[in-house]
Design a protein around this motif. Structure first.
Motif, PDB file in Angstrom:
ATOM      1  N   LEU A 137       0.832  -1.184   0.000  1.00 43.04           N
ATOM      2  CA  LEU A 137       0.000   0.000   0.000  1.00 43.04           C
ATOM      3  C   LEU A 137       0.880   1.253   0.000  1.00 43.04           C
ATOM      4  N   THR A 176      -6.436   3.584  -1.429  1.00 41.61           N
ATOM      5  CA  THR A 176      -5.427   2.819  -2.178  1.00 41.61           C
ATOM      6  C   THR A 176      -5.919   2.514  -3.583  1.00 41.61           C
ATOM      7  N   TRP A 181      -0.877   1.513  -5.916  1.00 42.96           N
ATOM      8  CA  TRP A 181      -0.053   0.749  -4.993  1.00 42.96           C
ATOM      9  C   TRP A 181       1.188   0.264  -5.727  1.00 42.96           C
TER      10      TRP A 181
END
Length: 318
Positions: A137, A176, A181
């Protein structure tokens, strides 16, 4: 990615030591298809063998790094980044660097598979997880103090604190999904596994799971699902049960009930439409399964939500 009993922190800056999670770890062993929510801090260790369980798993390492095999694919996990993967895929810690102080600590978050699958607005993040990807993340997603606070909320026994915690995790994942990511392992399981040279049992089952989830509102038979991966229906059913730890029919019903519950939470859709959108062939069938799962009828749940002043988006997910 291990299941090690948390030990007491060694320094004042380490995560809180009390209360210690129950040794039975019911959230962890609930079933291989669906686990229960949980958080733990522990000393990272090498795993003697691979394992798998019913969660989307998050790992955080305070220092050093760890090397893993995820379905026999190597991946190195650094410290200071939150790692995310579907734990239904066999995984194993194979080597460990405890960092300059040799005092590395690990935090794991276990989010039940069904709760994750019905989080809204995750888009390709869901596809990445169900395809076997391993991701990091964003750097600013979490830090150690935040994870310590989440752990305190989880162990508090306070329902409202737990609800807030789960909402914060859901918001983290939505962000996210928007900002992106870093990928440690690319997804390798395609939605349609028929005729592929990599058609291992795990790949077949994941392809079946994805087909079921994408077609919940449609009639689903074992023959239909088996055709997706080019297997005989009886073999497909046995394979699904052996890998997921739950019969395919029960899995389908469970996911339809979760969808129905989400629809009841999300809006004022009629009971008939909720049943239809969730894939139940009749309202009587829907009512029977719903009452068995939740101890009340869909209409009673709607009324209880209305009386409690429920706000969509605040619901608890297994």
């Amino acid at each position: 990615m291990t299941a090690i009993t948390p030990s007491a922190p060694r320094t004042a800056k380490s995560p809180p030591s009390a209360p210690v999670p129950r040794p039975d770890r019911k959230f962890y062993a609930h079933s291989r298809a669906f686990g229960r929510f949980g958080i733990r801090w522990f000393d990272p260790q090498i795993m003697p063998r691979e394992h798998w369980h019913g969660h989307i798993e998050f790992n955080w390492l305070t220092e050093g790094q760890m090397d893993y095999l995820v379905d026999e694919r190597p991946v190195t996990v650094p410290s200071g980044r939150l790692i995310m993967f579907w734990a239904g895929i066999p995984h194993q810690t194979v080597s460990l660097d405890r960092g300059p102080s040799a005092g590395a600590r690990q935090c794991n978050i276990y989010l039940s598979l069904d709760a994750f699958l019905y989080m809204p607005n995750l888009g390709t993040l869901t596809e990445t997880m169900m395809g076997g990807g391993v991701i990091m993340l964003p750097e600013d997603a979490v830090d150690t103090p935040l994870l310590e606070r989440w752990y305190g909320d989880y162990r508090s026994g306070n329902a409202e604190r737990t609800d807030i915690l789960k909402s914060e995790i859901a918001s983290m994942l939505r962000r996210t999904a928007m900002v992106g990511w870093d990928t440690l392992l690319d997804p390798w399981i395609e939605p349609d596994a028929k005729g592929t040279r990599t058609g291992t049992p795990l790949r077949y089952v994941v392809a079946m799971v994805r087909h079921i989830l994408e077609n919940l509102s449609e009639p689903l038979t074992s023959k239909d699902v088996a055709e997706v991966v080019g297997l005989h229906p009886n073999y497909a059913l046995n394979l699904f049960t052996s890998v997921m730890g739950i019969a395919m029919q029960k899995f389908v019903i469970r996911m339809r009930l979760i969808r129905a519950r989400s629809l009841l939470f999300a809006n004022s859709m009629s009971i008939a439409n909720v049943a239809y959108e969730s894939g139940f062939s009749s309202q009587s069938q829907f009512y029977a399964h719903f009452r068995s799962a939740y101890g009340m009828t869909p209409r009673e749940m709607q009324k209880s939500l209305a009386m409690s002043g429920y706000v969509p988006g605040s619901e608890k997910m297994y």
